[in-house]
Design a protein around this motif. Structure first.
Motif, PDB file in Angstrom:
ATOM      1  N   HIS A   1      -1.221   7.180   1.681  1.00  0.00           N
ATOM      2  CA  HIS A   1      -1.515   5.740   1.583  1.00  0.00           C
ATOM      3  C   HIS A   1      -1.038   5.152   2.908  1.00  0.00           C
ATOM      4  O   HIS A   1       0.121   4.783   3.052  1.00  0.00           O
ATOM      5  CB  HIS A   1      -0.781   5.085   0.412  1.00  0.00           C
ATOM      6  CG  HIS A   1      -0.972   5.817  -0.881  1.00  0.00           C
ATOM      7  ND1 HIS A   1      -2.154   5.793  -1.573  1.00  0.00           N
ATOM      8  CD2 HIS A   1      -0.134   6.622  -1.582  1.00  0.00           C
ATOM      9  CE1 HIS A   1      -2.053   6.541  -2.652  1.00  0.00           C
ATOM     10  NE2 HIS A   1      -0.838   7.061  -2.683  1.00  0.00           N
ATOM     11  N   LEU A   2      -1.946   5.099   3.867  1.00  0.00           N
ATOM     12  CA  LEU A   2      -1.534   4.730   5.228  1.00  0.00           C
ATOM     13  C   LEU A   2      -0.900   3.340   5.292  1.00  0.00           C
ATOM     14  O   LEU A   2       0.002   3.099   6.081  1.00  0.00           O
ATOM     15  CB  LEU A   2      -2.740   4.811   6.172  1.00  0.00           C
ATOM     16  CG  LEU A   2      -3.189   6.244   6.504  1.00  0.00           C
ATOM     17  CD1 LEU A   2      -4.580   6.227   7.133  1.00  0.00           C
ATOM     18  CD2 LEU A   2      -2.198   6.931   7.440  1.00  0.00           C
ATOM     19  N   TYR A   3      -1.356   2.421   4.447  1.00  0.00           N
ATOM     20  CA  TYR A   3      -0.839   1.050   4.524  1.00  0.00           C
ATOM     21  C   TYR A   3       0.665   1.005   4.260  1.00  0.00           C
ATOM     22  O   TYR A   3       1.359   0.073   4.658  1.00  0.00           O
ATOM     23  CB  TYR A   3      -1.589   0.133   3.535  1.00  0.00           C
ATOM     24  CG  TYR A   3      -1.249   0.366   2.083  1.00  0.00           C
ATOM     25  CD1 TYR A   3      -1.956   1.282   1.329  1.00  0.00           C
ATOM     26  CD2 TYR A   3      -0.203  -0.326   1.470  1.00  0.00           C
ATOM     27  CE1 TYR A   3      -1.630   1.504  -0.003  1.00  0.00           C
ATOM     28  CE2 TYR A   3       0.113  -0.112   0.152  1.00  0.00           C
ATOM     29  CZ  TYR A   3      -0.594   0.819  -0.583  1.00  0.00           C
ATOM     30  OH  TYR A   3      -0.269   1.039  -1.899  1.00  0.00           O
ATOM     31  N   GLN A   4       1.185   2.052   3.593  1.00  0.00           N
ATOM     32  CA  GLN A   4       2.610   2.047   3.254  1.00  0.00           C
ATOM     33  C   GLN A   4       3.517   2.250   4.466  1.00  0.00           C
ATOM     34  O   GLN A   4       4.734   2.145   4.353  1.00  0.00           O
ATOM     35  CB  GLN A   4       2.889   3.095   2.181  1.00  0.00           C
ATOM     36  CG  GLN A   4       2.284   2.730   0.842  1.00  0.00           C
ATOM     37  CD  GLN A   4       2.558   3.772  -0.234  1.00  0.00           C
ATOM     38  OE1 GLN A   4       3.353   4.692  -0.041  1.00  0.00           O
ATOM     39  NE2 GLN A   4       1.907   3.632  -1.378  1.00  0.00           N
ATOM     40  N   TRP A   5       2.916   2.539   5.646  1.00  0.00           N
ATOM     41  CA  TRP A   5       3.727   2.586   6.870  1.00  0.00           C
ATOM     42  C   TRP A   5       4.509   1.283   7.021  1.00  0.00           C
ATOM     43  O   TRP A   5       5.619   1.252   7.565  1.00  0.00           O
ATOM     44  CB  TRP A   5       2.825   2.818   8.089  1.00  0.00           C
ATOM     45  CG  TRP A   5       3.588   3.114   9.334  1.00  0.00           C
ATOM     46  CD1 TRP A   5       4.036   2.219  10.264  1.00  0.00           C
ATOM     47  CD2 TRP A   5       4.021   4.412   9.784  1.00  0.00           C
ATOM     48  NE1 TRP A   5       4.718   2.881  11.268  1.00  0.00           N
ATOM     49  CE2 TRP A   5       4.721   4.217  11.005  1.00  0.00           C
ATOM     50  CE3 TRP A   5       3.888   5.709   9.283  1.00  0.00           C
ATOM     51  CZ2 TRP A   5       5.279   5.278  11.720  1.00  0.00           C
ATOM     52  CZ3 TRP A   5       4.442   6.759  10.006  1.00  0.00           C
ATOM     53  CH2 TRP A   5       5.120   6.542  11.203  1.00  0.00           C
ATOM     54  N   ALA A   6       3.925   0.188   6.493  1.00  0.00           N
ATOM     55  CA  ALA A   6       4.539  -1.144   6.637  1.00  0.00           C
ATOM     56  C   ALA A   6       5.654  -1.404   5.629  1.00  0.00           C
ATOM     57  O   ALA A   6       6.335  -2.430   5.718  1.00  0.00           O
ATOM     58  CB  ALA A   6       3.459  -2.220   6.507  1.00  0.00           C
TER      59      ALA A   6
ATOM     60  N   ALA B   1      -0.500   3.719  13.304  1.00  0.00           N
ATOM     61  CA  ALA B   1       0.794   4.387  13.433  1.00  0.00           C
ATOM     62  C   ALA B   1       0.870   5.615  12.515  1.00  0.00           C
ATOM     63  O   ALA B   1       1.337   6.687  12.921  1.00  0.00           O
ATOM     64  CB  ALA B   1       1.917   3.403  13.098  1.00  0.00           C
ATOM     65  N   GLY B   2       0.408   5.467  11.293  1.00  0.00           N
ATOM     66  CA  GLY B   2       0.499   6.579  10.331  1.00  0.00           C
ATOM     67  C   GLY B   2      -0.331   7.776  10.757  1.00  0.00           C
ATOM     68  O   GLY B   2       0.120   8.926  10.668  1.00  0.00           O
ATOM     69  N   LEU B   3      -1.537   7.518  11.257  1.00  0.00           N
ATOM     70  CA  LEU B   3      -2.396   8.621  11.700  1.00  0.00           C
ATOM     71  C   LEU B   3      -1.872   9.222  13.006  1.00  0.00           C
ATOM     72  O   LEU B   3      -1.930  10.441  13.202  1.00  0.00           O
ATOM     73  CB  LEU B   3      -3.837   8.134  11.871  1.00  0.00           C
ATOM     74  CG  LEU B   3      -4.564   7.798  10.564  1.00  0.00           C
ATOM     75  CD1 LEU B   3      -5.877   7.069  10.845  1.00  0.00           C
ATOM     76  CD2 LEU B   3      -4.831   9.059   9.738  1.00  0.00           C
TER      77      LEU B   3
ATOM     78  N   LEU C   1       8.215   9.081   7.135  1.00  0.00           N
ATOM     79  CA  LEU C   1       8.066   9.885   8.365  1.00  0.00           C
ATOM     80  C   LEU C   1       7.872  11.363   8.074  1.00  0.00           C
ATOM     81  O   LEU C   1       8.352  12.227   8.806  1.00  0.00           O
ATOM     82  CB  LEU C   1       9.285   9.688   9.288  1.00  0.00           C
ATOM     83  CG  LEU C   1       9.507   8.266   9.810  1.00  0.00           C
ATOM     84  CD1 LEU C   1      10.847   8.157  10.525  1.00  0.00           C
ATOM     85  CD2 LEU C   1       8.389   7.849  10.748  1.00  0.00           C
ATOM     86  N   THR C   2       7.155  11.664   7.008  1.00  0.00           N
ATOM     87  CA  THR C   2       6.976  13.056   6.621  1.00  0.00           C
ATOM     88  C   THR C   2       5.861  13.696   7.433  1.00  0.00           C
ATOM     89  O   THR C   2       4.856  13.070   7.728  1.00  0.00           O
ATOM     90  CB  THR C   2       6.640  13.129   5.120  1.00  0.00           C
ATOM     91  OG1 THR C   2       7.722  12.521   4.408  1.00  0.00           O
ATOM     92  CG2 THR C   2       6.495  14.561   4.647  1.00  0.00           C
ATOM     93  N   SER C   3       6.039  14.979   7.780  1.00  0.00           N
ATOM     94  CA  SER C   3       5.000  15.722   8.496  1.00  0.00           C
ATOM     95  C   SER C   3       4.392  16.772   7.572  1.00  0.00           C
ATOM     96  O   SER C   3       5.033  17.233   6.634  1.00  0.00           O
ATOM     97  CB  SER C   3       5.584  16.412   9.726  1.00  0.00           C
ATOM     98  OG  SER C   3       6.256  17.600   9.375  1.00  0.00           O
TER      99      SER C   3
END
Ligand SMILES: [Zn+2]
Length: 454
Positions: free
Chosen positions: A71-76, A111-113, A330-332
């Protein structure tokens, strides 16, 4: 931004772990026009004239990681509700997420991508399901961020239509009307979905979860996806709270509910699938239903440990996912391979999941979840040149098995990340976009959503 056309690239002196086929201790790999044309031992048996040569001495070459839940939006909204259960965490965050707009979505996705690319991912999905009205084109914003970076992208048009007044978990302000969701999802597929072999963008249909979506929307989403020839995704069996909710509201377990409404099949993959009964695992294997194992998120929320060993033994597809960064900061993807392997061993002993199995679910297993196992996920002639070149020299060369170095240890530095032969990362720096700008866009997304001073 690189404008160089992708011609012939020769990678040499590498340890190659192709996932399918034998590993090569000192080998070469040749790429032409974005596809792998050959690989083998020793030097490349063809001329290097006008080719880009990559000396991969001290490096491990693998397929790029394939992330199958995010869920890329959760970067925020990272680092909030640090000690909450899933339902506490969701109900705490819904009201913040309700303020999302296209600018937040773009910054968080960029940022997430970017972070995923820097840690070895060449293909990622995204499951976006919060679409408050009047906030701009959120789907377009994340598609734009992925295109600028040059990562292969499988965004899901997510949705929620079952708010609290209908017995669901989310507040009514963040859910949409069923008919509007279905109409917009169809439009989104028509506008963006590219089914071609080397597609950079495919759309999936992804109602959020049994506790936030009506049965009508679940059923109609499946009809729509199958009519359009796209894949289906949702959260399933993440926590015991969800199982209790399903039994209370639907009279059956989450997997029984999916079976009843036509949601098991080889065109479906489920996020988490932690709490599966033996008969659920048999049904996943019989139907080819995939699961996206997200070990860090499941551990962070205390949800449990998925039955990966049992799913693989039954022959069910399994891939990995980092999940949204609000529940796995920040998981990879390389880190998730390690977590998956360690968690299975903690429960079932040291033979439960090998390093090679972990690498396979992080690459080819993910490709299978996304329906792309003939195109990506392994290094074979004819497949797309989605390749991670990891540095395993220096301190890391104390271990003689490079695959062990990658999976047992922390995420190694990246010498190069290629997507369709195009360099996206070189020496741990993004090359297609400004790394500083992408990082700043992620911070601005947080400030804007949390109403901090920008
Ligand atoms: Zn999720």
């Amino acid at each position: 931004m690189s404008k160089t056309p992708i011609g012939r690239i020769i990678i040499e002196n590498a340890y190659i772990a192709p996932v399918v086929g034998e590993e090569i201790a000192n080998g070469h790999l040749v790429i032409e026009h974005g596809r792998i044309v050959s690989l083998g031992a020793g030097r490349a048996p063809i001329s290097g004239d006008r080719a880009e040569r990559i000396d991969a001495a001290g490096c491990l070459v693998t397929p790029g990681m394939v992330n199958t839940h995010h869920h890329l939006y959760q970067w925020a909204t990272q680092g909030l509700y640090q000690d909450a259960t899933l339902f506490e965490w969701l109900t705490g965050l819904y009201s913040t997420w309700a303020r999302i707009d296209a600018e937040v979505t773009y910054g968080a996705a960029a940022a997430g991508l970017g972070w995923l690319a820097l840690t070895g991912t060449t293909t990622s999905t995204d499951h976006h399901y919060v679409f408050p009205s009047g906030r701009g084109d959120l789907f377009e914003a994340e598609v734009r961020a992925a295109a600028e970076l040059g990562i292969r992208f499988h965004p899901c048009r997510g949705s929620m239509d079952r708010g609290q007044s209908d017995g669901g978990l989310p507040p009514d302000e963040v859910v949409e009307r069923t008919d509007e969701i279905l109409a917009n999802t169809a439009e989104t597929i028509d506008k963006y979905h590219d089914p071609s072999f080397d597609s950079m963008l495919r759309v999936a249909v992804a109602p959020c979860s049994p506790f936030s979506v009506s049965e009508t929307l679940m059923r109609e989403s499946a009809v729509l996806a199958r009519d359009k020839g796209v894949r289906l995704h949702t959260h399933l069996a993440e926590t015991l709270d969800e199982e209790h909710h399903c039994i209370e509201q639907m009279g059956c377990t989450p997997v029984e509910y999916m079976d009843k409404i036509g949601w098991l099949g080889d065109d479906v993959w489920f996020a988490h699938a932690v709490h599966l009964h033996d008969k659920d695992i048999r049904r996943f294997a019989e139907t080819g239903s995939g699961s996206a194992h997200c070990p860090s998120s499941n551990a962070r929320l205390g949800a449990g440990i998925a039955r990966v060993k049992d799913l693989l033994a039954a022959g069910a597809p399994v891939g990995l996912g980092v999940d949204g960064t609000a529940s796995s900061e920040l998981t990879s993807m390389a880190g998730e391979m390690r977590q998956a392997m360690l968690f299975q061993r903690a429960v079932h002993g040291p033979t439960a999941l090998t390093a090679r199995q972990a690498l396979e679910i992080g690459t080819l297993g993910g490709a299978r979840n996304l329906g792309r196992h003939t195109e990506i996920g392994s290094l074979e002639p004819g497949k797309l040149a989605d390749i991670a070149i990891w540095r395993v020299d220096g301190f890391r060369s104390a271990i003689t098995d490079p695959v062990c170095t990658l999976v047992f240890g922390p995420t190694p530095p990246l010498a190069r990340l290629l997507v369709g032969g195009r360099t996206v990362v070189e020496n741990d720096e993004l090359r297609t976009v400004s790394q500083d700008a992408v990082a700043a866009a992620g911070v601005n997304a947080r400030k804007r959503l949390l109403r901090e001073e920008v």
